[in-house]
Design an enzyme around this catalytic site. Structure first.
Site, mmCIF file in Angstrom:
data_model
loop_
_atom_site.group_PDB
_atom_site.id
_atom_site.type_symbol
_atom_site.label_atom_id
_atom_site.label_comp_id
_atom_site.label_asym_id
_atom_site.label_seq_id
_atom_site.Cartn_x
_atom_site.Cartn_y
_atom_site.Cartn_z
ATOM 1 N NE ARG A 50 -2.304 0.973 3.336
ATOM 2 C CZ ARG A 50 -1.932 1.779 4.531
ATOM 3 N NH1 ARG A 50 -1.336 3.063 4.058
ATOM 4 N NH2 ARG A 50 -1.546 1.312 5.428
ATOM 5 C CE1 TYR A 104 -11.939 10.912 -18.784
ATOM 6 C CE2 TYR A 104 -12.018 11.178 -16.112
ATOM 7 C CZ TYR A 104 -12.235 10.442 -17.500
ATOM 8 O OH TYR A 104 -12.723 9.009 -17.320
ATOM 9 C CG ASP A 176 -5.172 14.732 -17.286
ATOM 10 O OD1 ASP A 176 -4.455 13.938 -17.997
ATOM 11 O OD2 ASP A 176 -6.091 14.275 -16.641
HETATM 12 C C1 LIG Z 1 -9.721 8.697 -18.320
HETATM 13 C C2 LIG Z 1 -8.991 9.976 -18.269
HETATM 14 C C3 LIG Z 1 -8.799 10.224 -16.789
HETATM 15 C C4 LIG Z 1 -9.250 9.113 -15.525
HETATM 16 O O1 LIG Z 1 -8.383 8.130 -15.867
HETATM 17 P P1 LIG Z 1 -8.663 6.567 -15.109
HETATM 18 O O2 LIG Z 1 -7.497 5.826 -15.243
HETATM 19 O O3 LIG Z 1 -10.063 6.123 -15.930
HETATM 20 O O4 LIG Z 1 -9.263 7.015 -13.600
HETATM 21 C C5 LIG Z 1 -8.307 11.437 -16.294
HETATM 22 N N1 LIG Z 1 -8.014 12.179 -17.311
HETATM 23 C C6 LIG Z 1 -8.065 12.042 -18.539
HETATM 24 C C7 LIG Z 1 -7.507 13.034 -19.647
HETATM 25 C C8 LIG Z 1 -8.664 10.830 -19.102
HETATM 26 O O5 LIG Z 1 -8.510 10.579 -20.608
#
Ligand SMILES: *Cc1c(COP(=O)(O)O)cnc(C)c1O
Length: 387
Positions: A50, A104, A176
């Site tokens: 963890r 997102y 992101d």
């Molecule tokens: C899919 C996605 C997420 C979330 O990711 P998961 O792995 O589904 O939790 C976050 N940001 C973007 C841009 C995504 O395409």
């Protein structure tokens, strides 16, 4: 590994132990919950799954860090775990978050459902309009959250401007980078503090696991990893093994996806039954110049609107034979979807309209199939959808 290597070499060799345990070329999964403590280990250093400190987890972190040319990284149980844990590590009650519009759906839903409860205030700003950011800033703004490339209109954020704006005001930038992938864009090299990924998408690339990643300097990543230890969103060792395996082919996959997307975008752009194409590799995309400056490839994602409205768009999605009708992205197989019924279905229709996500918009995540086959597939889908 030598210091200066390209994205392909990094994907294969970064983080590899040479030799690996027992001379193994492929780093094994350590299937042990816990390890004998070393003298002086603090709680967060105990080797325990963890806590993300088991040997195969540390190996994966080294690999992920190198992809983004970052000193440190931590893997998480999903992309959402990467984003929410990072925000929890950086924000306290009373703090203000500056967030990009068009985030997102899951990130947007998290903020809508939880920010107020946590005592965070949030303002949304256009990531392509730096002139609008200062008006939204408050003395308590601590974090600026952006996506380098947005969904589904493939807009490219003004990252250098975001970095200088944030630095001037002591704000931490969190980007992101899921859609761009580190093959096409590495925000850390532009001065971004923290990069997050849904590793579910391009990093793994095979549509067979859910994972996330956070990259940044040692101090911030340690803080985020400790927060992850408390919340418990650790990546399982087996998924981590598959992710490290997927990463090795990242660059070769993404370059094939870039090429397919550019070819499809050009084909659609010239097609009489297509009204509009969104792809930053096309000269008429509003961010073409920015993308050309910041990115080494325009990515594998594009969207378009066929002529004839939502019913025709639905028929196109239904009639593709190679492309799967599904949301998500970044895998080796091409996926096609209408955001209005998938990724953006839960968004308020007025907000959707404001962002330009129309009912007839189709999004394509290009896979690594032969370009001519993908073009032929869309050609027959467009022809039969309009009949
Ligand atoms: C899919 C996605 C997420 C979330 O990711 P998961 O792995 O589904 O939790 C976050 N940001 C973007 C841009 C995504 O395409």
């Amino acid at each position: 590994m030598p210091e200066t290597t390209g994205a392909s070499t990094r994907a294969v060799h970064a983080g590899e132990r040479r030799p690996g345990p027992e001379g193994s070329l492929v780093y094994p999964i350590y299937q042990s919950t816990v390890f004998t403590p070393r003298p002086g280990d603090a709680y967060d250093d105990l080797r325990y799954l963890r806590l993300s400190t088991a040997p195969s987890q540390v190996y994966l972190h080294d690999k992920l860090a190198a992809l983004e040319e970052s000193p440190a990284a931590v893997a998480t149980a999903s992309g959402m775990a990467a984003i929410t844990t990072t925000l929890h590590a950086l924000l306290s009650t009373g703090d203000h978050l500056l967030a990009a519009t068009g985030l997102y759906g899951g990130t947007h839903a998290f903020l809508t459902a939880h920010a107020a409860r946590l005592g965070w205030t949030v303002s949304f700003v256009d990531p392509t309009r730096p002139d609008t950011w200062e008006a939204a800033r408050t003395p308590r703004t601590r974090v600026f959250l952006l996506e380098s490339v947005s969904n589904p209109l493939v807009r490219v954020a003004r990252l250098p401007e975001a970095v200088s704006f944030a630095r001037a005001h002591g704000i931490t930038t969190v980007v992101d980078n899921t859609f761009a992938s580190p093959v096409n864009l590495r925000p850390r090299t532009l001065g971004v503090d923290v990069v997050v990924h849904s590793a579910t998408k391009y990093l793994n690339g095979h549509s067979d696991l859910v994972a996330g990643a956070v990259m940044g300097d040692e101090e911030l990543v340690t803080r985020i990893r400790q927060t992850l230890n408390h919340y418990g969103g650790t990546l399982d060792a087996h998924a981590g093994f598959l992710l490290a395996r997927g990463v090795k082919t990242l660059a070769v996959r993404v370059r094939a996806q870039n090429a397919n997307a550019l070819a499809l975008a050009r084909f659609l752009h010239d097609h009489p039954r297509v009204a509009e194409v969104h792809y930053p590799g096309l000269p008429d995309h509003p961010d073409h110049e920015v993308a050309s400056r910041l990115m080494s490839g325009y990515g594998g994602m594009l969207s378009f609107r066929p002529t004839g409205g939502a019913a025709v768009a639905a028929a196109v999605v239904e009639r593709t034979r190679l492309a799967y009708s599904a949301p998500s992205l970044g895998g080796v197989e091409t996926l096609i979807t209408r955001p209005v019924v998938t990724s953006h279905a839960s968004m308020d229709p007025a907000e959707r309209a404001r962002l330009g996500i129309t009912d007839d918009l189709i999004r394509v995540s290009c896979g690594i199939e032969d370009t001519e086959d993908l073009v032929a597939d869309l050609e027959q889908a467009l022809a039969s959808a309009d009949a």
